[in-house]
Motif scaffolding. Structure first.
Motif, PDB file in Angstrom:
ATOM      1  N   LYS A  66       0.818  -1.220   0.000  1.00 27.51           N
ATOM      2  CA  LYS A  66       0.000   0.000   0.000  1.00 27.51           C
ATOM      3  C   LYS A  66       0.849   1.266   0.000  1.00 27.51           C
ATOM      4  O   LYS A  66       0.328   2.363  -0.069  1.00 27.51           O
ATOM      5  CB  LYS A  66      -0.949   0.013   1.198  1.00 27.51           C
ATOM      6  N   ASN A  67       2.160   1.109   0.071  1.00 28.44           N
ATOM      7  CA  ASN A  67       3.054   2.267   0.029  1.00 28.44           C
ATOM      8  C   ASN A  67       3.098   2.843  -1.386  1.00 28.44           C
ATOM      9  O   ASN A  67       2.925   2.125  -2.367  1.00 28.44           O
ATOM     10  CB  ASN A  67       4.457   1.879   0.470  1.00 28.44           C
ATOM     11  N   ASN A  68       3.346   4.148  -1.469  1.00 32.20           N
ATOM     12  CA  ASN A  68       3.412   4.862  -2.748  1.00 32.20           C
ATOM     13  C   ASN A  68       2.145   4.698  -3.573  1.00 32.20           C
ATOM     14  O   ASN A  68       2.207   4.500  -4.782  1.00 32.20           O
ATOM     15  CB  ASN A  68       4.646   4.433  -3.557  1.00 32.20           C
ATOM     16  N   LYS A  69       1.023   4.794  -2.920  1.00 31.46           N
ATOM     17  CA  LYS A  69      -0.283   4.703  -3.579  1.00 31.46           C
ATOM     18  C   LYS A  69      -1.016   6.028  -3.412  1.00 31.46           C
ATOM     19  O   LYS A  69      -0.719   6.824  -2.528  1.00 31.46           O
ATOM     20  CB  LYS A  69      -1.136   3.577  -2.980  1.00 31.46           C
ATOM     21  N   THR A  70      -1.999   6.228  -4.278  1.00 32.71           N
ATOM     22  CA  THR A  70      -2.814   7.440  -4.236  1.00 32.71           C
ATOM     23  C   THR A  70      -4.225   7.065  -3.825  1.00 32.71           C
ATOM     24  O   THR A  70      -4.767   6.053  -4.276  1.00 32.71           O
ATOM     25  CB  THR A  70      -2.822   8.120  -5.621  1.00 32.71           C
ATOM     26  N   TYR A  71      -4.806   7.909  -2.984  1.00 36.56           N
ATOM     27  CA  TYR A  71      -6.133   7.659  -2.439  1.00 36.56           C
ATOM     28  C   TYR A  71      -6.967   8.935  -2.498  1.00 36.56           C
ATOM     29  O   TYR A  71      -6.441  10.027  -2.704  1.00 36.56           O
ATOM     30  CB  TYR A  71      -6.037   7.231  -0.962  1.00 36.56           C
ATOM     31  N   PHE A  72      -8.256   8.763  -2.249  1.00 37.77           N
ATOM     32  CA  PHE A  72      -9.099   9.903  -1.946  1.00 37.77           C
ATOM     33  C   PHE A  72      -9.855   9.580  -0.670  1.00 37.77           C
ATOM     34  O   PHE A  72     -10.015   8.411  -0.301  1.00 37.77           O
ATOM     35  CB  PHE A  72     -10.056  10.260  -3.105  1.00 37.77           C
ATOM     36  N   ALA A  73     -10.288  10.616   0.022  1.00 36.19           N
ATOM     37  CA  ALA A  73     -11.100  10.483   1.233  1.00 36.19           C
ATOM     38  C   ALA A  73     -12.112  11.614   1.231  1.00 36.19           C
ATOM     39  O   ALA A  73     -11.914  12.640   0.569  1.00 36.19           O
ATOM     40  CB  ALA A  73     -10.225  10.545   2.477  1.00 36.19           C
ATOM     41  N   LEU A  74     -13.186  11.417   1.962  1.00 33.12           N
ATOM     42  CA  LEU A  74     -14.248  12.419   2.040  1.00 33.12           C
ATOM     43  C   LEU A  74     -14.351  12.977   3.455  1.00 33.12           C
ATOM     44  O   LEU A  74     -14.419  12.223   4.421  1.00 33.12           O
ATOM     45  CB  LEU A  74     -15.590  11.809   1.633  1.00 33.12           C
ATOM     46  N   LEU A  75     -14.345  14.291   3.540  1.00 36.26           N
ATOM     47  CA  LEU A  75     -14.544  14.963   4.823  1.00 36.26           C
ATOM     48  C   LEU A  75     -16.028  14.988   5.153  1.00 36.26           C
ATOM     49  O   LEU A  75     -16.869  15.165   4.260  1.00 36.26           O
ATOM     50  CB  LEU A  75     -14.036  16.408   4.760  1.00 36.26           C
ATOM     51  N   SER A  76     -16.359  14.872   6.430  1.00 36.86           N
ATOM     52  CA  SER A  76     -17.744  15.061   6.852  1.00 36.86           C
ATOM     53  C   SER A  76     -18.065  16.562   6.784  1.00 36.86           C
ATOM     54  O   SER A  76     -17.158  17.392   6.640  1.00 36.86           O
ATOM     55  CB  SER A  76     -17.932  14.562   8.289  1.00 36.86           C
ATOM     56  N   ASN A  77     -19.323  16.904   6.895  1.00 36.73           N
ATOM     57  CA  ASN A  77     -19.706  18.324   6.897  1.00 36.73           C
ATOM     58  C   ASN A  77     -19.016  19.077   8.023  1.00 36.73           C
ATOM     59  O   ASN A  77     -18.535  20.198   7.828  1.00 36.73           O
ATOM     60  CB  ASN A  77     -21.225  18.480   7.014  1.00 36.73           C
ATOM     61  N   ASN A  78     -18.942  18.465   9.213  1.00 34.35           N
ATOM     62  CA  ASN A  78     -18.286  19.127  10.349  1.00 34.35           C
ATOM     63  C   ASN A  78     -16.787  19.288  10.109  1.00 34.35           C
ATOM     64  O   ASN A  78     -16.213  20.330  10.447  1.00 34.35           O
ATOM     65  CB  ASN A  78     -18.527  18.349  11.645  1.00 34.35           C
ATOM     66  N   GLN A  79     -16.159  18.280   9.538  1.00 36.39           N
ATOM     67  CA  GLN A  79     -14.727  18.388   9.243  1.00 36.39           C
ATOM     68  C   GLN A  79     -14.477  19.480   8.208  1.00 36.39           C
ATOM     69  O   GLN A  79     -13.522  20.246   8.328  1.00 36.39           O
ATOM     70  CB  GLN A  79     -14.185  17.048   8.735  1.00 36.39           C
ATOM     71  N   ARG A  80     -15.344  19.577   7.200  1.00 32.92           N
ATOM     72  CA  ARG A  80     -15.175  20.605   6.176  1.00 32.92           C
ATOM     73  C   ARG A  80     -15.368  21.994   6.780  1.00 32.92           C
ATOM     74  O   ARG A  80     -14.635  22.931   6.452  1.00 32.92           O
ATOM     75  CB  ARG A  80     -16.151  20.379   5.010  1.00 32.92           C
ATOM     76  N   LYS A  81     -16.356  22.138   7.660  1.00 40.98           N
ATOM     77  CA  LYS A  81     -16.571  23.432   8.322  1.00 40.98           C
ATOM     78  C   LYS A  81     -15.361  23.807   9.181  1.00 40.98           C
ATOM     79  O   LYS A  81     -14.960  24.973   9.218  1.00 40.98           O
ATOM     80  CB  LYS A  81     -17.841  23.387   9.181  1.00 40.98           C
ATOM     81  N   THR A  82     -14.771  22.826   9.858  1.00 39.75           N
ATOM     82  CA  THR A  82     -13.588  23.090  10.672  1.00 39.75           C
ATOM     83  C   THR A  82     -12.421  23.520   9.789  1.00 39.75           C
ATOM     84  O   THR A  82     -11.719  24.489  10.102  1.00 39.75           O
ATOM     85  CB  THR A  82     -13.209  21.840  11.499  1.00 39.75           C
ATOM     86  N   LEU A  83     -12.205  22.820   8.677  1.00 38.79           N
ATOM     87  CA  LEU A  83     -11.138  23.197   7.747  1.00 38.79           C
ATOM     88  C   LEU A  83     -11.360  24.618   7.229  1.00 38.79           C
ATOM     89  O   LEU A  83     -10.442  25.433   7.226  1.00 38.79           O
ATOM     90  CB  LEU A  83     -11.069  22.221   6.574  1.00 38.79           C
TER      91      LEU A  83
END
Length: 182
Positions: free
Chosen positions: A65-82
């Motif tokens: 799993k090293n040197n791999k590319t991923y995506f992840a989704l922020l929750s609404n609360n995480q996005r508001k915090t960012l």
């Protein structure tokens, strides 16, 4: 009738103002090297999606799993915090480097671009402004809590030139309990 038209116009104006909200950044990226524990880069988008380049992780025994590319989704609360962090952080006021020339420890880098402002901030120090330290910790722990979804795409990071992980991951072997003979 005039009041109804006026109310409709005001309502339409309010709705259109919300839709045309100016983004908080044109580009926001972050890289981290934990000197043997993990190394990764993140690219934040205007939506809830984050793209992640995982160079390696000491905590992941599956080295495939090293040197791999991923995506992840922020929750609404995480996005508001960012958004709150970015809104409150004036990246221009910070030095470009907070470096104590450690031979070990962690280092991280912020890349922020909005309109004509473009700023890269390198950190390898225990003496860093609280705003940057708090943002780094939030990003680090949030990334660790997100389920990652592997993708077969190459994501271009604009800030990683010269930011190669300092460390090579330690070769990991799973510990097995030896049989005890009585």
């Amino acid at each position: 009738m005039k009041n109804l038209v006026l109310i409709c116009c005001i309502g339409l104006l309010v709705v259109s103002c919300k839709k045309n909200k100016k983004p908080l950044f044109d580009m926001f990226e972050f890289s981290f090297d934990g000197y043997g524990t993990s190394a990764f880069s993140l690219k934040f988008t205007q939506s809830d999606t984050i793209f992640i380049k995982e160079y390696f992780s000491y905590y992941n025994y599956d080295t495939s799993k090293n040197n791999k590319t991923y995506f992840a989704l922020l929750s609404n609360n995480q996005r508001k915090t960012l958004d709150s962090f970015i809104n409150k952080t004036d990246f221009q006021k910070f030095d470009s480097s907070y470096d104590e020339q450690y031979t070990d420890g962690i280092m991280y880098r912020f890349y922020f671009q909005k309109d004509s402002v473009q700023k890269i901030i390198n950190v390898r120090s225990h003496h860093v402004p609280k705003e940057l330290d708090t943002l780094y910790k939030w990003i680090y722990f949030t990334k660790g809590s997100l389920p990652l979804h592997q993708i077969d795409s190459t994501i271009i990071f604009h800030h990683t030139e010269g930011f190669e992980p300092l460390s090579i991951p330690i070769e990991l072997k799973k510990f097995t309990v030896p049989k005890v003979v009585n």
